[in-house]
Design a protein around this motif. Sequence first.
Motif, PDB file in Angstrom:
ATOM      1  N   GLU A   5     -10.614 -21.471   7.050  1.00  0.00           N
ATOM      2  CA  GLU A   5     -11.481 -21.389   8.213  1.00  0.00           C
ATOM      3  C   GLU A   5     -12.980 -22.004   7.856  1.00  0.00           C
ATOM      4  O   GLU A   5     -13.250 -21.954   6.618  1.00  0.00           O
ATOM      5  CB  GLU A   5     -11.696 -19.995   8.818  1.00  0.00           C
ATOM      6  CG  GLU A   5     -10.184 -19.494   9.076  1.00  0.00           C
ATOM      7  CD  GLU A   5     -10.584 -18.082   9.886  1.00  0.00           C
ATOM      8  OE1 GLU A   5     -11.239 -18.030  10.488  1.00  0.00           O
ATOM      9  OE2 GLU A   5      -9.675 -17.176   9.682  1.00  0.00           O
TER      10      GLU A   5
ATOM     11  N   ARG B 235     -15.803 -28.504  15.342  1.00  0.00           N
ATOM     12  CA  ARG B 235     -14.041 -29.074  15.014  1.00  0.00           C
ATOM     13  C   ARG B 235     -13.599 -27.872  14.175  1.00  0.00           C
ATOM     14  O   ARG B 235     -12.633 -27.415  14.315  1.00  0.00           O
ATOM     15  CB  ARG B 235     -14.204 -30.196  14.646  1.00  0.00           C
ATOM     16  CG  ARG B 235     -14.297 -31.334  15.562  1.00  0.00           C
ATOM     17  CD  ARG B 235     -13.373 -32.518  15.823  1.00  0.00           C
ATOM     18  NE  ARG B 235     -13.012 -33.175  14.472  1.00  0.00           N
ATOM     19  CZ  ARG B 235     -12.132 -33.937  14.380  1.00  0.00           C
ATOM     20  NH1 ARG B 235     -11.324 -34.082  15.401  1.00  0.00           N
ATOM     21  NH2 ARG B 235     -11.880 -34.582  13.471  1.00  0.00           N
TER      22      ARG B 235
ATOM     23  N   LEU C  48     -12.070 -33.412  20.361  1.00  0.00           N
ATOM     24  CA  LEU C  48     -11.176 -32.222  20.467  1.00  0.00           C
ATOM     25  C   LEU C  48      -9.796 -32.380  21.303  1.00  0.00           C
ATOM     26  O   LEU C  48      -9.057 -31.719  21.728  1.00  0.00           O
ATOM     27  CB  LEU C  48     -11.921 -31.201  20.865  1.00  0.00           C
ATOM     28  CG  LEU C  48     -12.955 -30.438  20.184  1.00  0.00           C
ATOM     29  CD1 LEU C  48     -13.861 -29.604  20.709  1.00  0.00           C
ATOM     30  CD2 LEU C  48     -12.481 -30.050  18.817  1.00  0.00           C
TER      31      LEU C  48
ATOM     32  N   ASN D   4     -14.328 -24.844  13.607  1.00  0.00           N
ATOM     33  CA  ASN D   4     -14.200 -23.544  14.322  1.00  0.00           C
ATOM     34  C   ASN D   4     -12.897 -23.575  15.126  1.00  0.00           C
ATOM     35  O   ASN D   4     -12.615 -22.075  15.358  1.00  0.00           O
ATOM     36  CB  ASN D   4     -15.413 -23.103  14.927  1.00  0.00           C
ATOM     37  CG  ASN D   4     -16.413 -22.347  13.827  1.00  0.00           C
ATOM     38  OD1 ASN D   4     -16.102 -21.786  12.907  1.00  0.00           O
ATOM     39  ND2 ASN D   4     -17.580 -23.083  13.978  1.00  0.00           N
ATOM     40  N   LEU D   5     -12.410 -24.466  15.544  1.00  0.00           N
ATOM     41  CA  LEU D   5     -11.298 -24.537  16.369  1.00  0.00           C
ATOM     42  C   LEU D   5      -9.970 -25.171  16.044  1.00  0.00           C
ATOM     43  O   LEU D   5      -9.146 -24.717  16.544  1.00  0.00           O
ATOM     44  CB  LEU D   5     -11.693 -25.635  17.690  1.00  0.00           C
ATOM     45  CG  LEU D   5     -13.056 -24.873  18.380  1.00  0.00           C
ATOM     46  CD1 LEU D   5     -13.449 -26.162  19.380  1.00  0.00           C
ATOM     47  CD2 LEU D   5     -12.791 -23.748  19.184  1.00  0.00           C
ATOM     48  N   ILE D   6      -9.810 -26.213  14.920  1.00  0.00           N
ATOM     49  CA  ILE D   6      -8.693 -26.694  14.480  1.00  0.00           C
ATOM     50  C   ILE D   6      -9.033 -26.657  13.117  1.00  0.00           C
ATOM     51  O   ILE D   6     -10.017 -27.116  12.564  1.00  0.00           O
ATOM     52  CB  ILE D   6      -8.257 -28.021  15.202  1.00  0.00           C
ATOM     53  CG1 ILE D   6      -9.337 -29.097  14.949  1.00  0.00           C
ATOM     54  CG2 ILE D   6      -8.183 -27.731  16.580  1.00  0.00           C
ATOM     55  CD1 ILE D   6      -9.196 -30.322  15.479  1.00  0.00           C
TER      56      ILE D   6
END
Length: 304
Positions: free
Chosen positions: A273, A289, A222, A291-293
Amino acid sequence: MRPHGPWTRLRRGPVRVGRKSTTREPIIQESETYETQEPGAVEPEATRRDAGGAESARANRGWWDRNADEYQVEHGTFLGDDRFVWGPEGLDEIEAELLGPPEELKGKEVLEIGAGAAQCARWLAAQGARPVALDLSHRQLQHALRIGGSFPLICADAGALPFADGSFDLACSAYGALPFVADPRLVLREVRRVLRPGGRFVFSVTHPIRWAFPDEPGAEGLSVASSYFDRTPYVEQDEEGRAVYVEHHRTLGDRVRDIAVSGFRLVDLVEPEWPAWNTSEWGGWSPLRGNLIPGTAIFVCERD
């Protein structure tokens, strides 16, 4: 270490054959043999360096021919035999309808580029479409034969499509060809050529932002580790420096310009998503990952 994760190895790429044939029959041959990595062989060296079109095509066809069996074992359950999935998030065409409503696919001539074992083409055929599955890898197409289906399988180069102008109503590519070619505009122009006016081309690739992050599923994946703007290809090479796998990076802006310059109109850009149901983790792909990018970019293009 790959900046993309192993999903880009799900599908596919190019190998040159003759152009503008109108055949709709399978043209894969059963007599080819494949090199396999001997036990104890030295692992390829991962590096970033220039790699041209011919080197990329040769390396990637060899990689897929050598690794198709293992790939189908590892990912076959997720992909299914007749499922049309756009990426590791699991976005399904039956829900996304990026090619159009399923009921409107009946009778449509559809080209799948980088088809692998032709799961997407098989789904299209079930909707009443008339698909053609094209891939660089003979071995991947042998898996398509094993699974079955009453549509043509073509072993050919995405940059020199062996079809007449205006042969298809639609074209699609789920992680196929475009990440692996040095000149994506060549592929895009070929796709435009074989589409009829008003035809749609939808393709997915690893989201370009992933190239800035390490290929790790956990927290270590991340933090930005390299420049997003570094377009130097990712190459795995043997002890003699010969490429055995190549992947090419384009920024999001590059992709948009490639589409426009090649004669398409971009009508949508989808960034799926990560869904709650998907607990899969492999390579750099994971719920953390995802869920964030973003991990996948899907470009919906139309030919005027």
